[in-house]
Design a protein around this motif. Structure first.
Motif, short mmCIF file in Angstrom:
data_model
loop_
_atom_site.label_atom_id
_atom_site.label_comp_id
_atom_site.label_asym_id
_atom_site.label_seq_id
_atom_site.Cartn_x
_atom_site.Cartn_y
_atom_site.Cartn_z
N PHE A 70 0.84 -1.19 0.00
CA PHE A 70 0.00 0.00 0.00
C PHE A 70 0.88 1.26 0.00
O PHE A 70 0.57 2.26 -0.65
N ASP A 71 1.99 1.21 0.74
CA ASP A 71 2.91 2.34 0.76
C ASP A 71 3.50 2.61 -0.62
O ASP A 71 3.63 3.75 -1.04
N ASP A 72 3.87 1.53 -1.34
CA ASP A 72 4.37 1.69 -2.71
C ASP A 72 3.33 2.39 -3.58
O ASP A 72 3.68 3.26 -4.39
N GLU A 73 2.08 1.99 -3.42
CA GLU A 73 1.00 2.56 -4.23
C GLU A 73 0.87 4.06 -3.98
O GLU A 73 0.75 4.86 -4.92
N LEU A 74 0.91 4.46 -2.70
CA LEU A 74 0.78 5.88 -2.37
C LEU A 74 1.95 6.68 -2.92
O LEU A 74 1.77 7.76 -3.46
N ILE A 75 3.15 6.14 -2.75
CA ILE A 75 4.34 6.85 -3.25
C ILE A 75 4.28 7.00 -4.76
O ILE A 75 4.55 8.07 -5.32
N GLU A 102 5.12 -5.41 -16.37
CA GLU A 102 3.95 -4.98 -17.15
C GLU A 102 2.98 -4.21 -16.27
O GLU A 102 2.40 -3.19 -16.68
N PHE A 103 2.79 -4.68 -15.04
CA PHE A 103 1.92 -4.02 -14.07
C PHE A 103 2.41 -2.59 -13.81
O PHE A 103 1.63 -1.63 -13.82
N LEU A 104 3.72 -2.43 -13.62
CA LEU A 104 4.29 -1.11 -13.36
C LEU A 104 4.21 -0.21 -14.59
O LEU A 104 4.00 1.00 -14.47
#
Length: 286
Positions: A104-109, A141-143
């Motif tokens: 979740f932290d990666d997503e916010l950043i 691919e997701f990134l």
């Protein structure tokens, strides 16, 4: 007339805690300047590393982990301001993420840096622990669908695999500029600060969760005697029980900490070091 063209720029390394930012900067520099451990929040201040090779100079900023407490989320404004401060006036940004875990932290950043104007290099770290590398393809691919980036580079900062690829990418993006530092400089941090950080690293590696990461290390004396260093360090903890843990039976643990720290200091300072350590309880530790 001197036609020798030089290139120089600033690169900020960002990401959540424990993704390997400090290990990566040490590999990129070929020198240890930033402490590492498996414990969260190892890096507490912004560390500057300087890499100079021929006409290229890269100034790396190793930043503290961007930790977000899911139970008390910061406002978007606060997170935006924090990231803006970290990447202000830099030429490139390296976002380091874990090769096995998207959080979740990666997503916010990622959301907060989606519109940055600097070139972005996404580094997928810790690929050495991924047995089947084919699993990286859907991750990449997701990134790719989530953000604009210059390159995505899977690496192992621990082993150094593919780190040279990052270096080559950065060199191609550096602006023409005079070098800010002489080639002898590898960091803007003082030797006193580096000594305190090395001692703190050994504490975290040796004791893990037994000792809080907020424990303070102060260098009371840093004396250069005929190109040898005499260093007196004080480890400040909050409770007497923590003091006893660090000292150990008949001082056996503090002796090991001191020996390991001294050996690291001698490698970095390239001189003989005499290190003396004490532990005391202080109210300044929170």
């Amino acid at each position: 007339m001197n036609n020798y063209i030089t290139f120089c720029g600033v690169v900020s390394i960002i990401g959540r805690s424990n993704v390997g930012k400090s290990t990566l900067i040490n590999k990129l520099l070929g020198e240890k300047i930033s402490i590492t451990s498996c414990k969260s929040n190892t890096t507490r201040q912004c560390i500057t590393g300087i890499y100079t090779e021929d006409q290229y100079q890269i100034i790396y900023l190793d930043t503290p982990g961007l930790n977000i407490n899911n139970n008390k989320l910061p406002s978007n404004k606060n997170l935006q301001n924090l990231i803006k401060k970290i990447i202000k006036d830099v030429n490139l940004v390296i976002l380091v993420i874990d090769g096995k875990h998207w959080t979740f932290d990666d997503e916010l950043i990622l959301n907060e840096i989606s519109n940055i104007t600097q070139h972005l290099i996404v580094v997928i770290n810790k690929i050495d622990v991924i047995k089947n590398k084919i699993y990286l393809l859907p991750y990449i691919e997701f990134l790719s669908k989530k953000i604009r980036y210059l390159e995505i580079v899977p690496v192992s900062a621990k082993t150094g695999k593919n780190v040279n690829i990052i270096l080559d990418i950065i060199k191609k993006q550096l602006p023409k500029n005079d070098h800010y530092y002489s080639k002898e400089h590898i960091t803007t941090c003082s030797e006193r600060f580096i000594a305190s950080e090395i001692i703190r690293e050994k504490l975290m590696r040796f004791f893990g969760e037994e000792i809080p990461y907020r424990s303070i290390v102060e260098i009371e004396n840093f004396i250069n005697k005929q190109n040898n260093y005499d260093i007196n360090g004080v480890i400040i903890v909050r409770h007497n029980s923590q003091k006893k843990i660090i000292i150990g039976h008949k001082g056996n643990k503090i002796k090991i900490i001191g020996e390991q720290a001294r050996l690291d200091m001698e490698k970095i300072f390239k001189t003989q070091v005499r290190l003396y350590l004490w532990v005391k309880v202080g109210s300044s530790v929170h």
